[in-house]
Design a protein around this motif. Sequence first.
Motif, PDB file in Angstrom:
ATOM      1  N   GLU A 158     -22.656  32.876   2.491  1.00 39.98           N
ATOM      2  CA  GLU A 158     -22.846  32.667   1.038  1.00 39.98           C
ATOM      3  C   GLU A 158     -24.311  32.698   0.608  1.00 39.98           C
ATOM      4  OE1 GLU A 158     -19.919  33.003   0.925  1.00 39.98           O
ATOM      5  OE2 GLU A 158     -18.735  31.457   1.891  1.00 39.98           O
ATOM      6  N   CYS A 182     -15.947  23.870  -0.571  1.00 46.64           N
ATOM      7  CA  CYS A 182     -16.931  24.710  -1.263  1.00 46.64           C
ATOM      8  C   CYS A 182     -16.635  24.705  -2.774  1.00 46.64           C
ATOM      9  CB  CYS A 182     -16.903  26.138  -0.726  1.00 46.64           C
ATOM     10  SG  CYS A 182     -17.266  26.215   1.040  1.00 46.64           S
ATOM     11  N   TYR A 191      -7.625  27.488  -1.434  1.00 48.93           N
ATOM     12  CA  TYR A 191      -6.675  26.566  -0.779  1.00 48.93           C
ATOM     13  C   TYR A 191      -6.663  25.192  -1.449  1.00 48.93           C
ATOM     14  CZ  TYR A 191      -6.950  30.251   2.685  1.00 48.93           C
ATOM     15  OH  TYR A 191      -6.921  31.468   3.313  1.00 48.93           O
ATOM     16  N   CYS A 207     -14.787  27.764  -4.461  1.00 48.20           N
ATOM     17  CA  CYS A 207     -13.593  28.326  -3.824  1.00 48.20           C
ATOM     18  C   CYS A 207     -12.328  27.600  -4.285  1.00 48.20           C
ATOM     19  CB  CYS A 207     -13.742  28.215  -2.307  1.00 48.20           C
ATOM     20  SG  CYS A 207     -12.272  28.737  -1.404  1.00 48.20           S
ATOM     21  N   LYS A 218     -21.347  23.717   1.203  1.00 46.12           N
ATOM     22  CA  LYS A 218     -20.898  24.568   2.311  1.00 46.12           C
ATOM     23  C   LYS A 218     -20.679  23.726   3.571  1.00 46.12           C
ATOM     24  CE  LYS A 218     -19.530  28.376   3.621  1.00 46.12           C
ATOM     25  NZ  LYS A 218     -18.323  28.943   3.057  1.00 46.12           N
TER      26      LYS A 218
HETATM   27  S1  SF4 Z   1     -14.932  27.511   3.982  1.00 44.34           S
HETATM   28 FE1  SF4 Z   1     -14.141  29.373   2.964  1.00 44.34          FE
HETATM   29  S2  SF4 Z   1     -11.962  28.988   2.542  1.00 44.34           S
HETATM   30 FE2  SF4 Z   1     -12.929  27.024   3.048  1.00 44.34          FE
HETATM   31  S3  SF4 Z   1     -13.465  26.118   1.067  1.00 44.34           S
HETATM   32 FE3  SF4 Z   1     -15.270  27.225   1.789  1.00 44.34          FE
HETATM   33  S4  SF4 Z   1     -15.096  29.307   0.941  1.00 44.34           S
HETATM   34 FE4  SF4 Z   1     -13.056  28.304   0.727  1.00 44.34          FE
END
Ligand code: SF4
Length: 292
Positions: A134, A33, A39, A36, A146
Amino acid sequence: MDGLHYEGMIIRPPSEAESIILQVTRGCSHNKCTFCGTYKGVRFRIKDDAIIDRDIDYAARNLQFLRRVFLADGDALIIPQGRLAGILQKIRTRMPWIQRVGLYGNAKSILRKSPQELEELRDLGLGIVYLGVESGDPQTLKDIRKGVSREKMVEAGRRIREAGIKLSVTVLLGVAGRERSLEHARATGSILSEIDPNYVGALTLMVLPNTELGRRAQEGAFELPEPRELLVELREMLAHTHMSRGLFLSNHASNYLPLKVKMPSDKEKALALIDAALEGRVRLKPEWMRAL
Ligand code: SF4
């Protein structure tokens, strides 16, 4: 080893603040994403059974005062059925006082589970799934990568509900930028109506510098709506959201106007409050409070 085994920063929904956090995976299985940064650079993996077992034993011995468990990280529902059922079974056997287990599940991992598998997980204690929707706008879902279409998102959300598991979804104010703000708001209201979740959290997007969206913002290719425009977006979204029951929350620290709307009974009152804020009769949170 003393204490629970954690790697990296642990993210959990605000409503899981009083839960035992068992980290059963590391990272997010999607991790693409554009907004984000949670991670970034972390390779997704399921943690060793031995570590998970030790954590469950530790929690069983030391955390008897807590009634809920949350399975972290980003997408614990991707764990293959047998293993996930085994983890839930172990929690049930070792901690019979636990009333609810929750986890994050993205649409793909939800759809990889059959309705019967989800029912099995429910019977083993899985009580709530948190899904990042979202936006309901197909273009925005594509733009933010997404990884799932609007139709699949609806199917995934409904599958959780039909399995008798509570569903809490988040939507992101501002994520479509200034130009698509109202399309995003309307389409998101309509996807929420179709999914009809138990809880909605409408959070305001924070543009983070270590993300693709952050880079696009720096280049001028993405513009976050102004606070007033975000409020208009929230109003439009709520006006288009028809839920049969449940809560629509917009009370995250990153939001400008905290709202807790019991649906459908309090919706008109909430819209009137937003209108009052738009007319300057209710103060918005000052900018400096957003970081709290
Ligand atoms: S699914 Fe959730 S944790 Fe994974 S990249 Fe997308 S927003 Fe981040």
